[in-house]
Design a protein around this motif. Structure first.
Motif, PDB file in Angstrom:
ATOM      1  N   LEU A 279       0.859  -1.178   0.000  1.00 34.29           N
ATOM      2  CA  LEU A 279       0.000   0.000   0.000  1.00 34.29           C
ATOM      3  C   LEU A 279       0.897   1.231   0.000  1.00 34.29           C
ATOM      4  N   LEU A 280       0.863   1.984  -1.114  1.00 36.28           N
ATOM      5  CA  LEU A 280       1.666   3.193  -1.242  1.00 36.28           C
ATOM      6  C   LEU A 280       0.799   4.403  -0.948  1.00 36.28           C
ATOM      7  N   LEU A 281       1.310   5.301  -0.106  1.00 38.03           N
ATOM      8  CA  LEU A 281       0.550   6.474   0.320  1.00 38.03           C
ATOM      9  C   LEU A 281       0.918   7.734  -0.463  1.00 38.03           C
ATOM     10  N   GLY A 282       1.393   7.571  -1.695  1.00 38.96           N
ATOM     11  CA  GLY A 282       1.601   8.699  -2.595  1.00 38.96           C
ATOM     12  C   GLY A 282       3.003   9.269  -2.625  1.00 38.96           C
ATOM     13  N   ASP A 283       3.162  10.265  -3.509  1.00 42.14           N
ATOM     14  CA  ASP A 283       4.441  10.918  -3.799  1.00 42.14           C
ATOM     15  C   ASP A 283       5.471   9.885  -4.257  1.00 42.14           C
ATOM     16  N   ILE A 284       5.217   9.362  -5.452  1.00 48.36           N
ATOM     17  CA  ILE A 284       5.977   8.230  -5.964  1.00 48.36           C
ATOM     18  C   ILE A 284       7.191   8.644  -6.797  1.00 48.36           C
ATOM     19  N   LEU A 285       6.973   9.465  -7.842  1.00 52.11           N
ATOM     20  CA  LEU A 285       8.033   9.716  -8.821  1.00 52.11           C
ATOM     21  C   LEU A 285       8.746  11.060  -8.689  1.00 52.11           C
TER      22      LEU A 285
ATOM     23  N   SER B  82       0.605  -5.866  -9.842  1.00 53.06           N
ATOM     24  CA  SER B  82      -0.546  -6.662  -9.381  1.00 53.06           C
ATOM     25  C   SER B  82      -0.615  -6.737  -7.856  1.00 53.06           C
ATOM     26  N   ARG B  83       0.435  -6.304  -7.167  1.00 53.95           N
ATOM     27  CA  ARG B  83       0.470  -6.387  -5.703  1.00 53.95           C
ATOM     28  C   ARG B  83       0.384  -5.019  -5.043  1.00 53.95           C
ATOM     29  N   ILE B  84       0.220  -3.948  -5.859  1.00 59.80           N
ATOM     30  CA  ILE B  84       0.246  -2.588  -5.329  1.00 59.80           C
ATOM     31  C   ILE B  84      -1.146  -1.973  -5.260  1.00 59.80           C
ATOM     32  N   LEU B  85      -1.436  -1.345  -4.130  1.00 63.42           N
ATOM     33  CA  LEU B  85      -2.589  -0.471  -3.945  1.00 63.42           C
ATOM     34  C   LEU B  85      -2.008   0.908  -3.671  1.00 63.42           C
ATOM     35  N   CYS B  86      -2.676   1.977  -4.120  1.00 63.16           N
ATOM     36  CA  CYS B  86      -2.051   3.284  -4.008  1.00 63.16           C
ATOM     37  C   CYS B  86      -3.089   4.386  -3.883  1.00 63.16           C
ATOM     38  N   VAL B  87      -2.757   5.435  -3.134  1.00 64.27           N
ATOM     39  CA  VAL B  87      -3.515   6.678  -3.125  1.00 64.27           C
ATOM     40  C   VAL B  87      -2.600   7.780  -3.648  1.00 64.27           C
ATOM     41  N   ARG B  88      -3.188   8.876  -4.077  1.00 62.60           N
ATOM     42  CA  ARG B  88      -2.477   9.965  -4.735  1.00 62.60           C
ATOM     43  C   ARG B  88      -1.868  10.934  -3.718  1.00 62.60           C
ATOM     44  N   GLY B  89      -0.617  11.274  -3.954  1.00 55.53           N
ATOM     45  CA  GLY B  89       0.052  12.287  -3.153  1.00 55.53           C
ATOM     46  C   GLY B  89       0.001  13.639  -3.838  1.00 55.53           C
ATOM     47  N   ASN B  90       0.399  14.682  -3.127  1.00 53.24           N
ATOM     48  CA  ASN B  90       0.372  16.019  -3.702  1.00 53.24           C
ATOM     49  C   ASN B  90       1.392  16.202  -4.814  1.00 53.24           C
TER      50      ASN B  90
ATOM     51  N   ASP C 160       1.958  13.709  -7.078  1.00 48.57           N
ATOM     52  CA  ASP C 160       1.563  12.776  -8.141  1.00 48.57           C
ATOM     53  C   ASP C 160       0.614  13.465  -9.109  1.00 48.57           C
ATOM     54  N   THR C 161       0.818  13.230 -10.412  1.00 53.15           N
ATOM     55  CA  THR C 161       0.029  13.911 -11.439  1.00 53.15           C
ATOM     56  C   THR C 161      -0.537  12.914 -12.448  1.00 53.15           C
ATOM     57  N   GLU C 162      -1.368  13.431 -13.325  1.00 53.26           N
ATOM     58  CA  GLU C 162      -1.915  12.598 -14.391  1.00 53.26           C
ATOM     59  C   GLU C 162      -0.820  12.081 -15.316  1.00 53.26           C
ATOM     60  N   VAL C 163       0.246  12.847 -15.477  1.00 50.65           N
ATOM     61  CA  VAL C 163       1.376  12.380 -16.287  1.00 50.65           C
ATOM     62  C   VAL C 163       2.005  11.148 -15.639  1.00 50.65           C
ATOM     63  N   ASP C 164       2.116  11.152 -14.310  1.00 52.76           N
ATOM     64  CA  ASP C 164       2.639   9.980 -13.600  1.00 52.76           C
ATOM     65  C   ASP C 164       1.736   8.771 -13.841  1.00 52.76           C
TER      66      ASP C 164
ATOM     67  N   ARG D  18     -13.093  -1.648  13.038  1.00 51.70           N
ATOM     68  CA  ARG D  18     -12.436  -0.346  12.861  1.00 51.70           C
ATOM     69  C   ARG D  18     -12.414   0.028  11.381  1.00 51.70           C
ATOM     70  N   VAL D  19     -12.562   1.307  11.102  1.00 47.95           N
ATOM     71  CA  VAL D  19     -12.425   1.830   9.745  1.00 47.95           C
ATOM     72  C   VAL D  19     -11.095   2.563   9.675  1.00 47.95           C
ATOM     73  N   ILE D  20     -10.312   2.257   8.645  1.00 47.95           N
ATOM     74  CA  ILE D  20      -9.044   2.939   8.428  1.00 47.95           C
ATOM     75  C   ILE D  20      -9.179   3.787   7.167  1.00 47.95           C
ATOM     76  N   TYR D  21      -9.070   5.110   7.328  1.00 46.65           N
ATOM     77  CA  TYR D  21      -9.045   6.024   6.182  1.00 46.65           C
ATOM     78  C   TYR D  21      -7.597   6.156   5.735  1.00 46.65           C
ATOM     79  N   VAL D  22      -7.357   5.781   4.494  1.00 40.58           N
ATOM     80  CA  VAL D  22      -6.016   5.793   3.925  1.00 40.58           C
ATOM     81  C   VAL D  22      -5.921   6.945   2.940  1.00 40.58           C
ATOM     82  N   THR D  23      -4.955   7.826   3.131  1.00 37.46           N
ATOM     83  CA  THR D  23      -4.805   8.984   2.264  1.00 37.46           C
ATOM     84  C   THR D  23      -3.344   9.426   2.287  1.00 37.46           C
ATOM     85  N   HIS D  24      -3.005  10.426   1.497  1.00 37.22           N
ATOM     86  CA  HIS D  24      -1.616  10.905   1.503  1.00 37.22           C
ATOM     87  C   HIS D  24      -1.361  11.832   2.689  1.00 37.22           C
ATOM     88  N   GLY D  25      -2.286  12.722   2.983  1.00 33.16           N
ATOM     89  CA  GLY D  25      -2.138  13.606   4.131  1.00 33.16           C
ATOM     90  C   GLY D  25      -2.134  15.081   3.789  1.00 33.16           C
ATOM     91  N   HIS D  26      -2.064  15.410   2.519  1.00 33.02           N
ATOM     92  CA  HIS D  26      -2.060  16.828   2.149  1.00 33.02           C
ATOM     93  C   HIS D  26      -3.459  17.419   2.133  1.00 33.02           C
TER      94      HIS D  26
END
Length: 193
Positions: free
Chosen positions: A33-39, A65-73, A75-79, A99-107
């Motif tokens: 699970l990637l929380l953004g700001d990748i490239l 196939s093993r990655i889940l991801c949310v967008r960081g500040n 990260d763009t459409e080009v990425d 429990r509910v876990i809200y997953v986000t980048h944080g910005h």
């Protein structure tokens, strides 16, 4: 039960992305699970070690196939055009027992700007580059894995493991430096710094 590795803020570092992938396979995690700001390193950060976004996208695309991801500040459409897994969601929701876990980048969503949360819900995000395990609000819990490539405030290059209600914060070498067990409706700090 699913073993989830949680990481954030790679910021285009080929070196640290490779170390993260090695940790993923060493941990025998089911998903990453990637929380953004990748490239992109972003205008507020120095270039990370071995800044090589093309190496990062190649390595991650091989694991798509093993990655889940949310967008960081950063990260763009080009990425999204070069990454072969979805990265543009602002948040995701994970149900862990009652429990509910809200997953986000944080910005956008963070402890000062909450998503719709009920007492006992967990907010999981990156963005600050500082590991965290803090209570706030109405029995909420804020968790942050820190940064893979640009840690701040003297923290380690790190990630988290989540499995069966247990969270572990680890260095990229696999050393556990904090853990926490999340019981139904409450949380209990475990051993660690």
């Amino acid at each position: 039960m699913t073993r989830l590795m949680i990481a954030s803020d790679i910021h285009g570092s080929g070196y640290y992305c490779k170390k993260m992938a090695e940790a993923f396979f060493r941990e025998k995690a089911d998903r990453l699970l990637l929380l953004g700001d990748i490239l992109y390193h972003g205008p507020r950060n120095d270039l990370p070690r071995d800044y090589a976004p093309k190496e990062v996208l190649k390595l991650l695309n091989e694991m798509k196939s093993r990655i889940l991801c949310v967008r960081g500040n950063c990260d763009t459409e080009v990425d999204q055009m070069v990454l072969e897994f979805p990265i543009m969601a602002d948040y995701a929701v994970i149900i862990a027992g009652d429990r509910v876990i809200y997953v986000t980048h944080g910005h956008r969503f963070n402890t000062d700007s909450l998503p719709p949360m009920q007492p006992g819900d967990i907010l999981l995000h990156g963005h600050t580059h500082v590991p965290a395990w803090e209570t706030f609000g109405e029995d909420h819990l804020y968790l942050n894995p820190g940064s893979v490539s640009i840690p701040k405030n003297g923290s380690e290059h790190s990630y988290m493991i989540m499995e069966d209600g247990k969270f572990q914060w680890k260095t990229l070498e696999g050393e556990t430096y904090h853990e926490m067990i999340i019981a139904p409706g409450k949380h209990t700090p475990g051993a660690g710094a």
